[in-house]
Design a protein around this motif. Structure first.
Motif, mmCIF file in Angstrom:
data_model
loop_
_atom_site.group_PDB
_atom_site.id
_atom_site.type_symbol
_atom_site.label_atom_id
_atom_site.label_comp_id
_atom_site.label_asym_id
_atom_site.label_seq_id
_atom_site.Cartn_x
_atom_site.Cartn_y
_atom_site.Cartn_z
ATOM 1 N N LYS A 191 0.828 -1.206 0.000
ATOM 2 C CA LYS A 191 0.000 0.000 0.000
ATOM 3 C C LYS A 191 0.864 1.259 0.000
ATOM 4 C CE LYS A 191 -4.109 2.083 2.003
ATOM 5 N NZ LYS A 191 -3.666 3.430 1.624
ATOM 6 N N ASP A 196 0.632 3.888 -2.974
ATOM 7 C CA ASP A 196 0.267 5.275 -2.680
ATOM 8 C C ASP A 196 1.313 6.238 -3.222
ATOM 9 O OD1 ASP A 196 -1.984 4.336 -1.425
ATOM 10 O OD2 ASP A 196 -1.274 4.713 0.620
ATOM 11 N N GLU A 197 2.587 5.832 -3.146
ATOM 12 C CA GLU A 197 3.654 6.679 -3.679
ATOM 13 C C GLU A 197 3.508 6.826 -5.199
ATOM 14 O OE1 GLU A 197 6.752 9.244 -2.920
ATOM 15 O OE2 GLU A 197 5.559 8.091 -1.471
ATOM 16 N N GLN A 201 0.694 6.703 -6.804
ATOM 17 C CA GLN A 201 -0.442 7.606 -7.036
ATOM 18 C C GLN A 201 -0.033 9.063 -6.871
ATOM 19 O OE1 GLN A 201 -4.562 6.802 -6.456
ATOM 20 N NE2 GLN A 201 -4.091 5.131 -5.033
ATOM 21 N N LYS A 202 0.820 9.339 -5.894
ATOM 22 C CA LYS A 202 1.306 10.717 -5.708
ATOM 23 C C LYS A 202 2.035 11.219 -6.952
ATOM 24 C CE LYS A 202 1.986 10.224 -0.698
ATOM 25 N NZ LYS A 202 3.018 10.139 0.383
ATOM 26 N N SER A 257 -2.152 6.191 -11.921
ATOM 27 C CA SER A 257 -3.414 5.667 -11.376
ATOM 28 C C SER A 257 -4.160 4.791 -12.371
ATOM 29 C CB SER A 257 -4.322 6.823 -10.941
ATOM 30 O OG SER A 257 -4.596 7.677 -12.042
ATOM 31 N N TYR A 278 -4.025 -4.222 -4.971
ATOM 32 C CA TYR A 278 -3.981 -2.803 -4.617
ATOM 33 C C TYR A 278 -4.519 -1.966 -5.781
ATOM 34 C CZ TYR A 278 -2.298 1.911 -3.887
ATOM 35 O OH TYR A 278 -2.251 3.280 -3.769
ATOM 36 N N GLU A 284 -7.690 0.483 -5.385
ATOM 37 C CA GLU A 284 -7.434 1.915 -5.225
ATOM 38 C C GLU A 284 -7.384 2.713 -6.527
ATOM 39 O OE1 GLU A 284 -7.261 3.174 -2.272
ATOM 40 O OE2 GLU A 284 -7.088 1.354 -1.069
#
Length: 380
Positions: free
Chosen positions: A7, A11-12, A14-15, A19, A35, A39
């Protein structure tokens, strides 16, 4: 052995703007795939080459896209990586598992691929690194990968067994497609078989400034180029069979753009699984036109096996909202106008005559210039 926090790593990504995902499952990547499905936007492809093309279509729309695959599937992805991403300079971020890593125990079918995975990436001039299991180190690797992407170069991470921590699937994919219309060949209707050049004239004359047109590799793109070279045209020069998948990625990533894919029977037969993927995700802004002459016209007119293939039935069974056999030029014009009014994922199958325009030229722009021009058109 330390493991990478799935995760935290996702998430990194996505930053950094990643995506959009497409891929084919592998047990080494299952947590990362979970994931992505939980997400992000994840498109399950029928094969790895299709996943590369779908992600590439999303890149045309301005997305930063990720493709996931087992290393056995890297062989399937060679065609688009070498003849789509390379000449058009379409950057995608890839994750490929290392099944059959030398010195480890694995199934016999992975032995050779384990030895040559990184060599294949080198041969295709794809930058790559082994993905670290430490999150901070992996973040640094992502910055290096992102630099390649920014420079229009693909970058792949090679993923060893046990890299990712467990991530459990929270939501299942659900298809929302409903087949509304199917019009099969009617023997009582007069059937024309125009030249491909004539059919392309009709399609080109119908398009507007809200439409992107993707022409499959070979003489389809070359003839469209001679009819008109327009900023909303994309002439595929390789990656045979990937036009519909490229169109899917573009249509999903840019919902306010009408996407028209002009396909050939030889190309569609090569990757017919794309019909199932397109039907499942069912973008209403995608029109898929098959011009079928039962031959490989670009390579000398050898016969394809499409004579016994009912493409209309297959597209309908795959989930296309509308699947229509087009008997003549009048019906083609009518079907195009109808789609512009009502939309819906639509498949048009038209038989055309053998042969092509004599002394047929080739696009004078370099492939990456065609890409950049289309991207500018889409931004406008």
């Amino acid at each position: 052995m330390p493991m990478l926090n799935t995760k935290g790593f996702g998430d990194e990504l996505q930053k950094m703007g990643f995506s959009f995902y497409s891929g084919v499952p592998c047990s080494f990547l299952k947590s990362f795939i979970n994931y992505a499905m939980n997400e992000c936007e994840y498109i399950a492809a029928a094969n790895e080459g299709e996943a590369v093309a779908i992600s590439s279509g999303a890149v045309l729309a301005g997305k930063k896209a990720v493709v996931l695959m087992q290393n056995s599937g890297l062989t399937n992805a060679v065609s688009p990586l070498a003849s789509l991403n390379y000449p058009f300079q379409i950057p995608i971020l890839g994750f490929v598992s290392l099944r059959g890593e030398p010195g480890t125990s694995d199934e016999p079918q992975h032995e050779l691929m384990g030895k040559i995975t990184t060599e294949m990436l080198d041969l295709m001039q794809v930058e790559w690194q082994f993905l670290a299991t430490d999150l901070e180190t992996a973040k640094g690797q992502l910055w290096q990968a992102n630099k390649c992407i920014t420079n229009n170069q693909p970058f792949f991470f090679v993923v060893r067994k046990g890299t990712f921590t467990d991530e459990f699937l929270q939501k299942e994919m659900v298809s929302s497609c409903t087949n509304r219309i199917k019009r099969i060949k009617n023997p009582t209707i007069k059937e024309e078989m125009p030249l491909r050049y004539e059919a392309l004239h009709i399609i080109n004359g119908w398009k507007d400034n809200q439409t992107a047109v993707i022409a499959t590799t070979g003489k389809t793109g070359r003839e469209l180029y001679e009819i008109e070279d327009a900023p909303n045209h994309f002439y595929m020069v390789g990656s045979m069979g990937c036009a519909a998948s490229l169109g899917l990625g573009l249509a999903l990533a840019c919902r306010d753009l009408d996407v028209t894919v002009i396909d050939g029977d030889g190309a569609l037969l090569m990757r017919m699984g794309s019909l199932a993927t397109n039907g499942y995700y069912n973008p209403g802004n995608l029109l898929h036109i098959l011009l079928d002459n039962h031959t490989y016209d670009s390579t000398g007119g050898q016969s394809t096996v499409s004579v016994n293939t009912d493409f209309v039935e297959i597209a309908a069974a795959s989930g296309y909202t509308n699947s229509i056999y087009v008997h003549n030029r009048k019906e083609l014009k009518s079907a195009l106008s109808e789609w512009k009014q009502s939309g819906g994922l639509t498949f048009l199958h038209m038989r055309i005559a053998n042969g092509s325009k004599s002394r047929l030229g080739r696009p004078k722009m370099k492939p990456y210039e065609v890409k950049e021009r289309l991207q500018s058109f889409i931004k406008q």
